[in-house]
Design a protein around this motif. Structure first.
Motif, PDB file in Angstrom:
ATOM      1  N   THR A 130      58.850 123.262  45.164  1.00  0.00           N
ATOM      2  CA  THR A 130      58.777 123.795  43.796  1.00  0.00           C
ATOM      3  C   THR A 130      57.318 123.742  43.363  1.00  0.00           C
ATOM      4  OG1 THR A 130      59.358 121.595  43.005  1.00  0.00           O
ATOM      5  CG2 THR A 130      61.125 123.200  43.081  1.00  0.00           C
ATOM      6  N   SER A 177      71.049 131.272  36.715  1.00  0.00           N
ATOM      7  CA  SER A 177      70.261 130.034  36.657  1.00  0.00           C
ATOM      8  C   SER A 177      68.823 130.356  36.272  1.00  0.00           C
ATOM      9  CB  SER A 177      70.302 129.321  38.012  1.00  0.00           C
ATOM     10  OG  SER A 177      69.842 130.183  39.027  1.00  0.00           O
ATOM     11  N   ASP A 236      65.212 124.961  52.179  1.00  0.00           N
ATOM     12  CA  ASP A 236      65.256 123.507  51.990  1.00  0.00           C
ATOM     13  C   ASP A 236      64.204 123.220  50.922  1.00  0.00           C
ATOM     14  OD1 ASP A 236      65.184 120.806  52.071  1.00  0.00           O
ATOM     15  OD2 ASP A 236      64.836 120.623  54.220  1.00  0.00           O
ATOM     16  N   LYS A 282      65.422 118.233  49.189  1.00  0.00           N
ATOM     17  CA  LYS A 282      66.574 117.718  48.425  1.00  0.00           C
ATOM     18  C   LYS A 282      67.701 118.733  48.310  1.00  0.00           C
ATOM     19  CE  LYS A 282      63.393 115.296  45.336  1.00  0.00           C
ATOM     20  NZ  LYS A 282      62.778 115.416  44.018  1.00  0.00           N
ATOM     21  N   THR A 283      67.356 119.996  48.026  1.00  0.00           N
ATOM     22  CA  THR A 283      68.363 121.013  47.725  1.00  0.00           C
ATOM     23  C   THR A 283      68.378 122.086  48.801  1.00  0.00           C
ATOM     24  OG1 THR A 283      67.578 120.709  45.464  1.00  0.00           O
ATOM     25  CG2 THR A 283      69.221 122.407  45.797  1.00  0.00           C
ATOM     26  N   GLN A 284      69.579 122.528  49.167  1.00  0.00           N
ATOM     27  CA  GLN A 284      69.730 123.645  50.110  1.00  0.00           C
ATOM     28  C   GLN A 284      70.263 124.846  49.346  1.00  0.00           C
ATOM     29  OE1 GLN A 284      69.124 123.250  53.513  1.00  0.00           O
ATOM     30  NE2 GLN A 284      68.482 121.155  53.102  1.00  0.00           N
ATOM     31  N   GLU A 285      69.590 125.982  49.493  1.00  0.00           N
ATOM     32  CA  GLU A 285      70.049 127.209  48.842  1.00  0.00           C
ATOM     33  C   GLU A 285      69.958 128.361  49.837  1.00  0.00           C
ATOM     34  OE1 GLU A 285      71.493 127.251  46.088  1.00  0.00           O
ATOM     35  OE2 GLU A 285      70.596 125.842  44.671  1.00  0.00           O
ATOM     36  N   LYS A 341      75.563 133.140  47.551  1.00  0.00           N
ATOM     37  CA  LYS A 341      76.526 132.132  48.020  1.00  0.00           C
ATOM     38  C   LYS A 341      77.306 132.719  49.189  1.00  0.00           C
ATOM     39  CE  LYS A 341      76.176 129.205  44.375  1.00  0.00           C
ATOM     40  NZ  LYS A 341      74.877 128.597  44.454  1.00  0.00           N
TER      41      LYS A 341
END
Length: 199
Positions: A10, A37, A63, A67-70, A95
């Motif tokens: 980020t 979002s 990744d 922390k977050t996977q999208e 998704k």
């Protein structure tokens, strides 16, 4: 369809100066948005992203900060007009199982009928709706033996299971044009000699 994993960070710095600093580090600024979002501003690895974008509508597994996977697909890519390096990328959050509308490249195969005719790509890419994780890389259309005046419509193209057209089914995708030099030659010599040569 291929899925490419990229590590993203980020970013909190914005503006041209920040973007230049990111690009100096061989990274690319980007934005991830979708599903209502808040847009997420990211820094992506430049070389890996460039390789990933060689595949149209590539599915990117992000990744984020470890922390977050999208999952995302590229929506808009800005390149430097002279040097061609990546300046910025917009990614659309998707998704698994979700349907998305994308454009897939149209590839023509086969030989046109003899006579020097030309194949025109009216649509270089075909708008379709497909599951985000099963977007075809391309559609292949046979133009074998097509003569001047023939055209291929969207409805004539065989799509993989689960993929539907997102354009008018009567839209012209490819058409065969008569070569102009050939028109003049045909008008002059339509005699017995030509028929004998063909026989």
């Amino acid at each position: 369809m291929s899925e490419v994993k990229l590590a993203a960070e980020t970013r909190t710095e914005f503006g041209k100066g920040a973007a230049r600093r990111i690009r100096r580090d061989n990274k690319v600024p980007g934005v991830l948005y979708g599903h209502g979002s808040e847009p997420l501003h990211l820094t992506l690895p430049g070389h890996d992203l460039l390789l990933a974008l060689r595949t149209p509508n590539v599915l990117i597994s992000l990744d984020i900060d470890g922390k977050t996977q999208e999952l995302a697909i590229p929506k808009a890519v800005q390149r430097d007009p002279l040097k061609g390096f990546l300046e910025h990328v917009d990614l659309l959050l998707v998704k698994r199982g979700e349907k998305v509308t994308v454009e897939i490249p149209v590839v023509a195969e086969g030989e046109l009928a003899p006579g020097g005719n030309l194949l025109e790509h009216v649509l270089n890419a075909l708008p379709v709706e497909a599951e985000a994780t099963h977007i075809p890389e391309q559609v292949t259309v046979s133009v074998e033996g097509l003569e001047a005046g023939a055209s291929v419509h969207a409805k004539d193209i065989k799509l993989p299971n689960g993929v539907t057209l997102a354009v008018d089914e009567d839209a012209v995708v490819l058409q065969v044009l008569q070569a102009q030099a050939e028109e003049a030659a045909e008008g002059e010599g339509e005699g017995e000699g030509e028929e004998a040569a063909e026989a």
